[in-house]
Design a protein around this motif. Structure first.
Motif, short mmCIF file in Angstrom:
data_model
loop_
_atom_site.label_atom_id
_atom_site.label_comp_id
_atom_site.label_asym_id
_atom_site.label_seq_id
_atom_site.Cartn_x
_atom_site.Cartn_y
_atom_site.Cartn_z
N LEU A 1 -6.03 3.07 0.18
CA LEU A 1 -6.33 4.48 -0.09
C LEU A 1 -5.14 5.35 0.29
CD1 LEU A 1 -10.01 4.59 1.17
CD2 LEU A 1 -9.28 5.19 -1.14
N ALA A 2 -4.54 5.05 1.45
CA ALA A 2 -3.44 5.87 1.94
C ALA A 2 -2.11 5.53 1.27
CB ALA A 2 -3.32 5.72 3.45
N MET A 3 -1.84 4.25 1.06
CA MET A 3 -0.59 3.76 0.46
C MET A 3 0.64 4.30 1.19
SD MET A 3 -1.43 1.63 -1.94
CE MET A 3 0.03 1.44 -2.95
N ASP A 4 0.58 4.35 2.53
CA ASP A 4 1.71 4.87 3.29
C ASP A 4 2.26 3.86 4.30
OD1 ASP A 4 -0.35 4.86 5.13
OD2 ASP A 4 -0.28 7.00 5.57
N ASP A 5 1.76 2.62 4.27
CA ASP A 5 2.22 1.58 5.17
C ASP A 5 2.39 0.31 4.35
OD1 ASP A 5 2.43 -0.55 6.99
OD2 ASP A 5 1.15 0.41 8.49
N ALA A 6 3.62 0.03 3.96
CA ALA A 6 3.87 -1.06 3.01
C ALA A 6 3.40 -2.41 3.54
CB ALA A 6 5.36 -1.13 2.68
N ALA A 7 3.60 -2.65 4.84
CA ALA A 7 3.19 -3.94 5.40
C ALA A 7 1.68 -4.09 5.38
CB ALA A 7 3.73 -4.08 6.82
N ALA A 8 0.96 -3.01 5.74
CA ALA A 8 -0.50 -3.06 5.74
C ALA A 8 -1.04 -3.21 4.32
CB ALA A 8 -1.07 -1.80 6.39
N VAL A 9 -0.42 -2.54 3.37
CA VAL A 9 -0.83 -2.67 1.97
C VAL A 9 -0.65 -4.11 1.50
CG1 VAL A 9 -0.17 -2.06 -0.40
CG2 VAL A 9 -0.44 -0.26 1.33
N GLU A 10 0.46 -4.72 1.86
CA GLU A 10 0.72 -6.11 1.45
C GLU A 10 -0.31 -7.06 2.04
OE1 GLU A 10 4.33 -9.43 1.61
OE2 GLU A 10 4.68 -7.38 2.30
N ARG A 11 -0.64 -6.87 3.33
CA ARG A 11 -1.64 -7.75 3.97
C ARG A 11 -3.01 -7.57 3.33
NH1 ARG A 11 1.02 -5.90 8.67
NH2 ARG A 11 -0.64 -4.39 9.04
N THR A 12 -3.37 -6.33 3.05
CA THR A 12 -4.67 -6.06 2.45
C THR A 12 -4.77 -6.65 1.06
OG1 THR A 12 -4.79 -3.99 3.72
CG2 THR A 12 -6.32 -4.24 1.88
N ALA A 13 -3.71 -6.50 0.27
CA ALA A 13 -3.71 -7.06 -1.08
C ALA A 13 -3.84 -8.58 -1.04
CB ALA A 13 -2.44 -6.64 -1.81
N ALA B 1 -8.43 2.32 -5.45
CA ALA B 1 -7.67 1.68 -4.37
C ALA B 1 -7.76 0.16 -4.47
CB ALA B 1 -8.19 2.17 -3.02
N LEU B 2 -8.95 -0.35 -4.72
CA LEU B 2 -9.12 -1.79 -4.86
C LEU B 2 -8.29 -2.34 -6.03
CD1 LEU B 2 -12.93 -1.93 -4.18
CD2 LEU B 2 -11.24 -3.28 -2.93
N MET B 3 -8.25 -1.61 -7.12
CA MET B 3 -7.48 -2.07 -8.26
C MET B 3 -5.99 -2.11 -7.96
SD MET B 3 -9.64 -2.94 -10.57
CE MET B 3 -8.52 -3.19 -11.95
N ARG B 4 -5.51 -1.21 -7.09
CA ARG B 4 -4.12 -1.30 -6.65
C ARG B 4 -3.90 -2.61 -5.88
NH1 ARG B 4 -4.83 4.42 -6.10
NH2 ARG B 4 -5.45 4.33 -3.91
N HIS C 1 -0.35 -0.89 -12.13
CA HIS C 1 -0.40 -1.60 -13.40
C HIS C 1 -1.69 -1.30 -14.18
CE1 HIS C 1 0.26 -4.89 -16.30
NE2 HIS C 1 -1.05 -5.10 -16.19
N PHE C 2 -2.83 -1.43 -13.53
CA PHE C 2 -4.10 -1.22 -14.24
C PHE C 2 -4.33 0.26 -14.55
CE2 PHE C 2 -5.00 -5.24 -11.89
CZ PHE C 2 -5.09 -6.06 -12.99
N ALA C 3 -3.97 1.13 -13.60
CA ALA C 3 -4.18 2.57 -13.81
C ALA C 3 -3.36 3.09 -14.99
CB ALA C 3 -3.83 3.34 -12.54
N ASN C 4 -2.22 2.48 -15.24
CA ASN C 4 -1.37 2.91 -16.34
C ASN C 4 -1.83 2.39 -17.69
OD1 ASN C 4 0.35 4.34 -14.69
ND2 ASN C 4 1.83 2.67 -14.47
N GLU C 5 -2.69 1.38 -17.66
CA GLU C 5 -3.07 0.76 -18.93
C GLU C 5 -4.59 0.58 -19.05
OE1 GLU C 5 -0.74 -2.75 -19.75
OE2 GLU C 5 1.02 -1.92 -18.75
N LEU C 6 -5.10 -0.50 -18.51
CA LEU C 6 -6.48 -0.91 -18.77
C LEU C 6 -7.52 0.08 -18.25
CD1 LEU C 6 -7.99 -3.35 -20.03
CD2 LEU C 6 -8.17 -4.27 -17.72
#
Length: 330
Positions: A13-25, A150-153, A165-170
């Protein structure tokens, strides 16, 4: 007993911590592949909003049959909105032991999709006796759509794609279908609230009250209970996401049993592709462990627009209405 993983999606949701985003994904990708289901915490929907929606949902289902019938699905037209009675919805041809209210994105006559007569797009039907239902639903829907985005990210990153990717297209213009389901107590001992099935679309975000009953089929054929976990959302992969990912993400069968002996409420949001989009597989490696489906269908053979695919599916849920209110896009 195996339990589903719980994932804090706040970093997405925040997309301000690259390492946390990577772990969550990475966690989302693993859960989507292994189970097709997981709990999402940190989703941004407040406890107060959950409580408000639950209270007003109880008040809606406490209305008389005649009052609920004023907004029956027969009055919803091609928008496919409104109330259906106990046993009115079919799963795999068998009536479910639930009643419910079909809702979705509120679209006026000026929306080009409505003007073009697209099925499953249009205005919701609201009970005149319960004006507080609409604002509660619309606030919850907005918050749950933000969680879905956020989940789709996270899903995109897990697949090695860009976050948008998905927000720009599908899902630039997603199909948003929202339901409020009421499972009353009683019935026969072997009655199912909902029979075994998988979801048609992309992603389902389910809110549920404190009374469990949801179960998911594991890869080994056993059933995993999905009890409430506070106000965590239950997220599951739909058939079209399995198709998109060439089987890497699993669309798992699930059902609702009579677990508590008490009435139960749930609030699923179906976050689906643009109605006119073609759901073509992504440029990702196919899995080598495709499992036989519960219904023998092959989601990887689907073709055409997502909308026409969806119409064919939902028409089987209310066959008496489908011929009058649904039609394929040209």
């Amino acid at each position: 007993m195996t339990a589903l993983p719980a994932i804090d999606i706040a970093p997405l949701l925040a997309m301000d911590d690259a390492a946390a985003v990577e772990r969550t994904a990475a966690a989302i990708g693993a859960a989507s592949a292994d189970y097709g289901f997981f709990y999402a915490e940190g989703h941004g929907i407040s406890d107060a909003l959950f409580d408000r929606l639950e209270a007003v949902s109880h008040r809606f289902f406490a209305l008389s049959e005649a009052e609920k019938a004023e907004i029956a699905m027969a009055h919803g037209g091609t928008a496919w909105r409104g109330w259906f009675p106990l046993g009115g919805e079919l799963t795999s041809g068998r009536p479910d032991r639930k009643e419910g209210l079909y809702l979705g994105e509120e679209l006026g006559e000026g929306d080009p999709r409505v003007a073009a007569g697209w099925p499953l797009h249009g205005a919701n039907l609201w009970p005149t006796r319960l004006p507080e239902l609409r604002p509660a639903v619309e606030e919850y829907l907005a918050a749950s759509v933000a969680a879905a985005e956020a989940l789709m990210r996270g899903m995109a990153l897990a697949l090695g794609l860009s976050a948008d990717h998905f927000a720009n297209e599908l899902t630039r213009r997603p199909t948003l279908l929202f339901r409020i389901f009421h499972y009353p107590p009683g019935g026969e001992a072997d009655d199912l609230g909902v029979g075994e099935h998988s979801d048609y679309g992309l992603l389902t975000l389910l809110g549920q009250d404190a009374h469990g009953g949801l179960e998911v089929r594991a890869a080994d054929g056993s059933w995993i209970a999905v009890p409430p976990r506070g106000h965590a959302l239950v997220v599951n992969i739909g058939d079209m996401f399995e198709r998109l990912t060439r089987g890497r993400f699993r669309s798992a069968p699930h059902r609702v049993i009579k677990a508590s002996g008490r009435e139960r409420l749930s609030w699923p949001l179906f976050y689906d592709p643009d109605f006119a989009a073609s759901v073509d597989p992504l440029p990702v490696p196919a899995t080598t462990r495709l499992l036989p489906r519960w219904d023998g269908a092959d989601v990887h053979a689907a073709g055409g627009s997502y909308g026409n695919y969806l119409i064919g599916k939902v028409g089987k849920v209310f066959p008496a209405l489908a011929g009058k209110q649904l039609r394929e896009l040209p």
